[in-house]
Design a protein around this motif. Structure first.
Motif, PDB file in Angstrom:
ATOM      1  N   MET A 179     105.495  26.053  61.655  1.00  0.00           N
ATOM      2  CA  MET A 179     104.076  25.728  62.315  1.00  0.00           C
ATOM      3  C   MET A 179     104.010  24.691  63.758  1.00  0.00           C
ATOM      4  O   MET A 179     103.666  24.495  65.049  1.00  0.00           O
ATOM      5  CB  MET A 179     103.414  24.552  61.529  1.00  0.00           C
ATOM      6  CG  MET A 179     103.047  25.585  60.548  1.00  0.00           C
ATOM      7  SD  MET A 179     101.460  25.403  59.266  1.00  0.00           S
ATOM      8  CE  MET A 179     100.499  25.503  59.754  1.00  0.00           C
ATOM      9  N   GLN A 180     104.853  23.162  63.300  1.00  0.00           N
ATOM     10  CA  GLN A 180     105.211  22.520  64.830  1.00  0.00           C
ATOM     11  C   GLN A 180     105.680  22.991  65.438  1.00  0.00           C
ATOM     12  O   GLN A 180     105.147  23.278  66.758  1.00  0.00           O
ATOM     13  CB  GLN A 180     106.113  21.150  64.524  1.00  0.00           C
ATOM     14  CG  GLN A 180     106.064  19.945  64.551  1.00  0.00           C
ATOM     15  CD  GLN A 180     106.003  19.313  64.134  1.00  0.00           C
ATOM     16  OE1 GLN A 180     106.687  18.664  63.221  1.00  0.00           O
ATOM     17  NE2 GLN A 180     105.174  18.020  64.709  1.00  0.00           N
ATOM     18  N   LYS A 181     106.502  23.775  65.821  1.00  0.00           N
ATOM     19  CA  LYS A 181     106.849  24.380  66.997  1.00  0.00           C
ATOM     20  C   LYS A 181     106.004  25.391  67.605  1.00  0.00           C
ATOM     21  O   LYS A 181     105.567  26.027  69.218  1.00  0.00           O
ATOM     22  CB  LYS A 181     108.424  25.819  66.376  1.00  0.00           C
ATOM     23  CG  LYS A 181     109.124  24.470  66.569  1.00  0.00           C
ATOM     24  CD  LYS A 181     110.761  26.445  66.053  1.00  0.00           C
ATOM     25  CE  LYS A 181     111.792  24.737  65.449  1.00  0.00           C
ATOM     26  NZ  LYS A 181     112.488  25.981  65.238  1.00  0.00           N
ATOM     27  N   LYS A 182     105.760  26.120  66.760  1.00  0.00           N
ATOM     28  CA  LYS A 182     104.365  27.155  67.471  1.00  0.00           C
ATOM     29  C   LYS A 182     102.780  26.227  68.019  1.00  0.00           C
ATOM     30  O   LYS A 182     101.763  26.921  68.623  1.00  0.00           O
ATOM     31  CB  LYS A 182     103.471  27.774  66.715  1.00  0.00           C
ATOM     32  CG  LYS A 182     104.815  28.921  65.848  1.00  0.00           C
ATOM     33  CD  LYS A 182     105.134  30.535  66.851  1.00  0.00           C
ATOM     34  CE  LYS A 182     106.034  30.973  67.062  1.00  0.00           C
ATOM     35  NZ  LYS A 182     105.706  31.800  67.341  1.00  0.00           N
ATOM     36  N   LYS A 183     103.146  24.580  67.180  1.00  0.00           N
ATOM     37  CA  LYS A 183     101.384  23.888  67.975  1.00  0.00           C
ATOM     38  C   LYS A 183     101.023  24.078  69.504  1.00  0.00           C
ATOM     39  O   LYS A 183      99.947  24.113  69.729  1.00  0.00           O
ATOM     40  CB  LYS A 183     101.396  22.966  66.980  1.00  0.00           C
ATOM     41  CG  LYS A 183     101.728  21.909  68.003  1.00  0.00           C
ATOM     42  CD  LYS A 183     101.392  20.485  66.569  1.00  0.00           C
ATOM     43  CE  LYS A 183     101.637  19.747  67.367  1.00  0.00           C
ATOM     44  NZ  LYS A 183     101.304  18.323  66.224  1.00  0.00           N
ATOM     45  N   GLU A 184     102.458  24.010  69.986  1.00  0.00           N
ATOM     46  CA  GLU A 184     102.398  23.879  71.580  1.00  0.00           C
ATOM     47  C   GLU A 184     102.285  25.096  72.326  1.00  0.00           C
ATOM     48  O   GLU A 184     100.934  24.954  73.334  1.00  0.00           O
ATOM     49  CB  GLU A 184     103.210  23.155  72.012  1.00  0.00           C
ATOM     50  CG  GLU A 184     103.713  22.061  71.695  1.00  0.00           C
ATOM     51  CD  GLU A 184     102.532  20.813  71.524  1.00  0.00           C
ATOM     52  OE1 GLU A 184     101.906  20.221  72.733  1.00  0.00           O
ATOM     53  OE2 GLU A 184     102.515  19.924  70.608  1.00  0.00           O
ATOM     54  N   ASP A 194      97.051  21.989  64.025  1.00  0.00           N
ATOM     55  CA  ASP A 194      97.899  20.805  64.063  1.00  0.00           C
ATOM     56  C   ASP A 194      97.411  20.460  62.633  1.00  0.00           C
ATOM     57  O   ASP A 194      97.607  19.465  62.585  1.00  0.00           O
ATOM     58  CB  ASP A 194      97.513  19.863  64.932  1.00  0.00           C
ATOM     59  CG  ASP A 194      96.453  19.436  65.078  1.00  0.00           C
ATOM     60  OD1 ASP A 194      95.317  19.985  64.210  1.00  0.00           O
ATOM     61  OD2 ASP A 194      95.665  18.181  65.521  1.00  0.00           O
ATOM     62  N   LYS A 195      96.968  20.796  61.493  1.00  0.00           N
ATOM     63  CA  LYS A 195      96.561  20.425  60.747  1.00  0.00           C
ATOM     64  C   LYS A 195      96.936  21.623  59.173  1.00  0.00           C
ATOM     65  O   LYS A 195      96.591  22.622  59.366  1.00  0.00           O
ATOM     66  CB  LYS A 195      94.774  20.721  60.541  1.00  0.00           C
ATOM     67  CG  LYS A 195      94.196  19.743  60.798  1.00  0.00           C
ATOM     68  CD  LYS A 195      94.260  18.625  60.851  1.00  0.00           C
ATOM     69  CE  LYS A 195      92.989  17.616  61.753  1.00  0.00           C
ATOM     70  NZ  LYS A 195      92.877  16.324  61.847  1.00  0.00           N
ATOM     71  N   ILE A 248     100.030  17.706  60.981  1.00  0.00           N
ATOM     72  CA  ILE A 248     101.317  18.386  60.236  1.00  0.00           C
ATOM     73  C   ILE A 248     102.255  16.802  60.666  1.00  0.00           C
ATOM     74  O   ILE A 248     103.181  17.285  59.237  1.00  0.00           O
ATOM     75  CB  ILE A 248     101.589  19.413  61.762  1.00  0.00           C
ATOM     76  CG1 ILE A 248     101.144  20.926  61.238  1.00  0.00           C
ATOM     77  CG2 ILE A 248     103.611  19.800  61.174  1.00  0.00           C
ATOM     78  CD1 ILE A 248     101.155  21.384  62.367  1.00  0.00           C
ATOM     79  N   ASP A 249     102.343  16.099  61.521  1.00  0.00           N
ATOM     80  CA  ASP A 249     103.211  15.319  61.313  1.00  0.00           C
ATOM     81  C   ASP A 249     103.435  14.080  59.828  1.00  0.00           C
ATOM     82  O   ASP A 249     103.876  14.226  59.169  1.00  0.00           O
ATOM     83  CB  ASP A 249     103.147  14.221  62.811  1.00  0.00           C
ATOM     84  CG  ASP A 249     103.414  14.954  63.443  1.00  0.00           C
ATOM     85  OD1 ASP A 249     104.602  15.475  63.677  1.00  0.00           O
ATOM     86  OD2 ASP A 249     102.580  14.006  64.718  1.00  0.00           O
ATOM     87  N   GLU A 250     102.174  13.866  59.161  1.00  0.00           N
ATOM     88  CA  GLU A 250     101.834  13.529  58.324  1.00  0.00           C
ATOM     89  C   GLU A 250     102.240  13.901  57.178  1.00  0.00           C
ATOM     90  O   GLU A 250     102.652  13.652  56.009  1.00  0.00           O
ATOM     91  CB  GLU A 250      99.909  12.907  57.577  1.00  0.00           C
ATOM     92  CG  GLU A 250      99.939  11.507  58.642  1.00  0.00           C
ATOM     93  CD  GLU A 250      98.502  11.684  58.566  1.00  0.00           C
ATOM     94  OE1 GLU A 250      97.443  12.779  57.959  1.00  0.00           O
ATOM     95  OE2 GLU A 250      97.911  10.818  59.543  1.00  0.00           O
ATOM     96  N   ALA A 251     101.915  15.706  57.030  1.00  0.00           N
ATOM     97  CA  ALA A 251     102.469  16.789  55.452  1.00  0.00           C
ATOM     98  C   ALA A 251     104.375  16.466  55.912  1.00  0.00           C
ATOM     99  O   ALA A 251     104.931  16.057  54.640  1.00  0.00           O
ATOM    100  CB  ALA A 251     101.675  17.412  56.002  1.00  0.00           C
ATOM    101  N   GLN A 252     104.837  16.601  57.049  1.00  0.00           N
ATOM    102  CA  GLN A 252     106.133  16.891  57.105  1.00  0.00           C
ATOM    103  C   GLN A 252     106.269  15.023  55.928  1.00  0.00           C
ATOM    104  O   GLN A 252     108.049  15.386  55.763  1.00  0.00           O
ATOM    105  CB  GLN A 252     106.616  17.164  58.732  1.00  0.00           C
ATOM    106  CG  GLN A 252     107.877  16.995  58.136  1.00  0.00           C
ATOM    107  CD  GLN A 252     108.643  17.755  59.879  1.00  0.00           C
ATOM    108  OE1 GLN A 252     107.658  17.679  60.686  1.00  0.00           O
ATOM    109  NE2 GLN A 252     109.464  17.154  60.285  1.00  0.00           N
ATOM    110  N   ALA A 253     105.952  14.026  57.061  1.00  0.00           N
ATOM    111  CA  ALA A 253     106.392  12.826  56.206  1.00  0.00           C
ATOM    112  C   ALA A 253     106.369  12.726  54.607  1.00  0.00           C
ATOM    113  O   ALA A 253     107.160  12.130  53.704  1.00  0.00           O
ATOM    114  CB  ALA A 253     105.669  11.864  56.725  1.00  0.00           C
TER     115      ALA A 253
END
Length: 195
Positions: free
Chosen positions: A87-92, A117-118, A133-138
């Motif tokens: 999802m991080q790759k696709k968000k851009e 991004d959520k 997404i960054d918070e979830a990944q962390a």
């Protein structure tokens, strides 16, 4: 004196390390052990040792269940992390992501998900929270590290518990054999009848 203090400190540290599992003390001298207060008869001592053994079995069952839960939880966390990375790759991009949702056992539904991004994560106890997404990944990486560390700790605790089984079984055998010898000594007519 210093060596005694160090070994007792090491013993105390190992008790805390193994989830409060009491350490089974090997009975070196059965004769002296049986003279201790509370060790009135061999039957009473064997009952105590058997009770201790059953407690170890109960602890083993609980630890094995925790181990199974962690073993199933770790792959789920890894899979969720893979999805988040995708999802991080696709968000851009502006292309929607095609996915399938599980509706029921063996029943899936196709869906197009626009870049976002959520994400929402189940936390347990019917609680779901929305994260970036960054918070979830962390969070998931932290949970994965904790679950892996807990699994390693459980493996050590199970190994320690197996040692306690062995020590308790050996103690039971030694007390039983001591009692048989004592009875044969007290009643020599039975041993002469057998020969």
């Amino acid at each position: 004196m210093a060596a005694t203090t160090e070994s007792s400190n090491a013993g105390a540290g190992s008790k805390r390390k193994h989830l409060g599992i009491p350490e089974a003390v090997f009975v070196e001298d059965v004769e002296a052990f049986m003279k201790l207060p509370g060790n009135d008869t061999a039957d009473a001592v064997l009952r105590k040792l058997d009770e201790q053994y059953q407690k170890y079995k109960f602890m083993e069952l609980n630890l094995a269940q925790k181990k199974l839960r962690l073993r199933s939880q770790i792959p789920q966390i890894k899979q969720t992390l893979e999805i988040l990375r995708h999802m991080q790759k696709k968000k851009e991009t502006t292309d929607p992501m095609e996915t399938r949702f599980l509706l029921a056992d063996n029943l899936y539904c196709k869906a197009l998900v626009p870049p976002t991004d959520k994400v929402c994560l189940w936390l347990g106890a019917n609680v779901m929270l929305e994260y970036d997404i960054d918070e979830a990944q962390a969070l998931l990486e932290k949970n994965l590290a904790t679950a892996t560390r807990n699994l390693d700790s459980l493996e050590e605790d199970l190994d320690f518990l197996r040692d306690q089984f062995t020590t308790t079984e050996v103690n039971m055998a030694r007390v039983y054999n001591w009692d048989v010898k004592r009875r044969n000594k007290d009643n020599p007519s039975k041993s002469s009848d057998k020969s």
